[in-house]
Motif scaffolding. Structure first.
Motif, PDB file in Angstrom:
ATOM      1  N   UNK A 275       1.094  -1.208   0.096  1.00 56.12           N
ATOM      2  CA  UNK A 275       0.088   0.054   0.229  1.00 56.12           C
ATOM      3  C   UNK A 275       1.193   1.680   0.554  1.00 56.12           C
ATOM      4  N   UNK A 276       1.815   1.000   0.090  1.00 52.81           N
ATOM      5  CA  UNK A 276       2.947   2.412   0.412  1.00 52.81           C
ATOM      6  C   UNK A 276       2.503   2.809   1.288  1.00 52.81           C
ATOM      7  N   UNK A 277       2.437   2.902   3.040  1.00 49.75           N
ATOM      8  CA  UNK A 277       1.798   3.557   3.410  1.00 49.75           C
ATOM      9  C   UNK A 277       2.364   3.328   5.025  1.00 49.75           C
ATOM     10  N   UNK A 278       2.315   3.918   5.652  1.00 52.13           N
ATOM     11  CA  UNK A 278       2.731   4.316   7.399  1.00 52.13           C
ATOM     12  C   UNK A 278       1.910   3.738   8.494  1.00 52.13           C
ATOM     13  N   UNK A 279       2.328   3.185   9.399  1.00 52.41           N
ATOM     14  CA  UNK A 279       0.629   3.510   9.863  1.00 52.41           C
ATOM     15  C   UNK A 279       1.900   3.390  11.210  1.00 52.41           C
ATOM     16  N   UNK A 280       0.709   4.748  12.796  1.00 49.61           N
ATOM     17  CA  UNK A 280       1.029   4.845  13.675  1.00 49.61           C
ATOM     18  C   UNK A 280       0.335   3.877  14.369  1.00 49.61           C
TER      19      UNK A 280
ATOM     20  N   UNK B 141      -2.569   5.159  14.673  1.00 47.69           N
ATOM     21  CA  UNK B 141      -3.953   4.856  14.295  1.00 47.69           C
ATOM     22  C   UNK B 141      -3.781   5.983  12.454  1.00 47.69           C
ATOM     23  N   UNK B 142      -2.573   7.072  12.393  1.00 48.35           N
ATOM     24  CA  UNK B 142      -2.302   7.887  11.575  1.00 48.35           C
ATOM     25  C   UNK B 142      -1.598   6.873  10.434  1.00 48.35           C
ATOM     26  N   UNK B 143      -2.649   7.384   9.234  1.00 45.14           N
ATOM     27  CA  UNK B 143      -1.833   6.799   8.041  1.00 45.14           C
ATOM     28  C   UNK B 143      -0.855   8.163   7.108  1.00 45.14           C
ATOM     29  N   UNK B 144       0.519   8.021   6.629  1.00 42.89           N
ATOM     30  CA  UNK B 144       1.042   8.480   6.155  1.00 42.89           C
ATOM     31  C   UNK B 144       1.349   8.314   5.005  1.00 42.89           C
ATOM     32  N   UNK B 145       1.295   8.970   3.413  1.00 37.96           N
ATOM     33  CA  UNK B 145       1.813   8.057   2.938  1.00 37.96           C
ATOM     34  C   UNK B 145       3.669   7.920   2.636  1.00 37.96           C
TER      35      UNK B 145
END
Length: 351
Positions: free
Chosen positions: A332-337, A341-345
């Protein structure tokens, strides 16, 4: 718009140019005098074309199709670049947002900019490029010049246009004496200027948050590598010292280290170090993953991420920054806290 001052003829009309427009009249190609007028219109992303008045009659140039219509059949138009091997021209990529053409990366929310798109386009002009904005995924089709939002299938037009009278990189050395700078500056390897952020992360100078970007800084650096320039970011003014490679906050006197990197900096290193992994922060800026030993530092680097990616490009990996744990999803090329649950590209760049 009709331009009546353009006449076709071979001439020695000269000015500092980086391109030349030619018209094919069915028998031969002829240069167009005062073609800088055509060039200035072509560089406008909203211009579909223009009409010129010549001795052949009124001719309409379609900029998207790069064709010409007139009273005769067999007419043709072409734009020839006059750049040497050590020069390049700045190119802008734009999408049509309702009635306006917006350049990628200028709104501070897009995860892609013109420079990145141009790099991918030069790699494969018939291919595509995928990126994310928030939770939405988009695909740009280079052959169709369209952008599609995957979730809604909304289609938008895309245009690739040069920037009028844009600066080009010129190497004054003898052609027989190659320069590291000239060999590293080309369509796929550019110059990046970054400053050391508060968290010890190298951050690229980017508009609109800053009044200049890497291209602006490099242009000034080429003019005087030992000089300085001033700029603004938010409500603060700064001075960038090229000779000492630091920036100074004009209000508080705070100094931060600055670095200038080129494609060649990584070219002779291992394959892992040629890949840069970055995440999009809360301000819309792309930041490198920088591994550190100090408390609160990130526990992984781009090389660590790339090593894991090579083992499983559809998998994931976990890491920690400060008191937070994260999951990086390669597919997904996403990082998740994991706490908020904050998602960043996330993006993967070839340096």
């Amino acid at each position: 718009m009709i331009i009546s001052s353009l006449l076709l003829f071979e001439s020695n009309y000269s000015y500092l140019r980086t391109q030349q427009w030619h018209l094919f009249d069915g028998q031969q190609w002829s240069s167009i005098c005062n073609d800088h007028i055509i060039e200035s219109h072509y560089c406008q992303p909203g211009a579909r074309g223009m009409t010129i008045d010549t001795h052949l009659g009124a001719l309409y140039i379609d900029f998207d199709a790069m064709t010409v219509r007139g009273p005769f059949a067999g007419l043709g138009i072409r734009r020839e670049m006059l750049l040497s091997h050590n020069q390049t021209q700045e190119v802008g990529w734009y999408f049509k947002d309702n009635s306006y053409w917006q350049e990628y990366g200028t709104q501070g929310t897009s995860s892609v900019n013109s420079q990145t798109l141009e790099q991918w386009y030069n790699t494969n002009p018939e291919g595509s490029f995928q990126f994310t904005v928030g939770r939405s995924t988009y695909v740009i089709d280079f052959s169709a010049m369209t952008q599609t939002r995957r979730s809604t299938h909304v289609l938008r037009k895309v245009r690739r246009r040069p920037k009028f009278n844009s600066s080009v990189f010129v190497n004054d050395r003898c052609p027989n004496t190659p320069s590291p700078l000239s060999t590293s500056i080309n369509s796929s390897m550019g110059i990046t200027w970054e400053f050391m952020g508060e968290e010890g992360i190298w951050t690229e100078y980017q508009k609109p948050g800053c009044s200049l970007d890497s291209i602006d800084i490099e242009n000034q650096y080429q003019l005087n590598p030992h000089g300085q320039l001033t700029f603004t970011a938010g409500r603060y003014s700064y001075t960038l010292e090229f000779s000492e490679m630091f920036q100074i906050n004009s209000t508080f006197g705070t100094k931060r280290h600055v670095r200038r990197t080129t494609g060649e900096n990584h070219y002779n290193s291992s394959a892992l170090s040629q890949i840069q992994w970055q995440y999009n922060d809360e301000n819309g800026y792309w930041k490198d993953y920088v591994k550190g030993s100090a408390r609160g530092s990130c526990t992984i680097s781009s090389q660590d991420i790339e090593r894991q990616y090579q083992q499983n490009s559809t998998g994931s990996m976990s890491f920690r920054t400060g008191r937070f744990n994260y999951i990086l999803d390669f597919s997904a090329m996403i990082q998740t806290n994991m706490s908020t649950q904050t998602k960043r590209p996330v993006r993967r760049l070839l340096q």
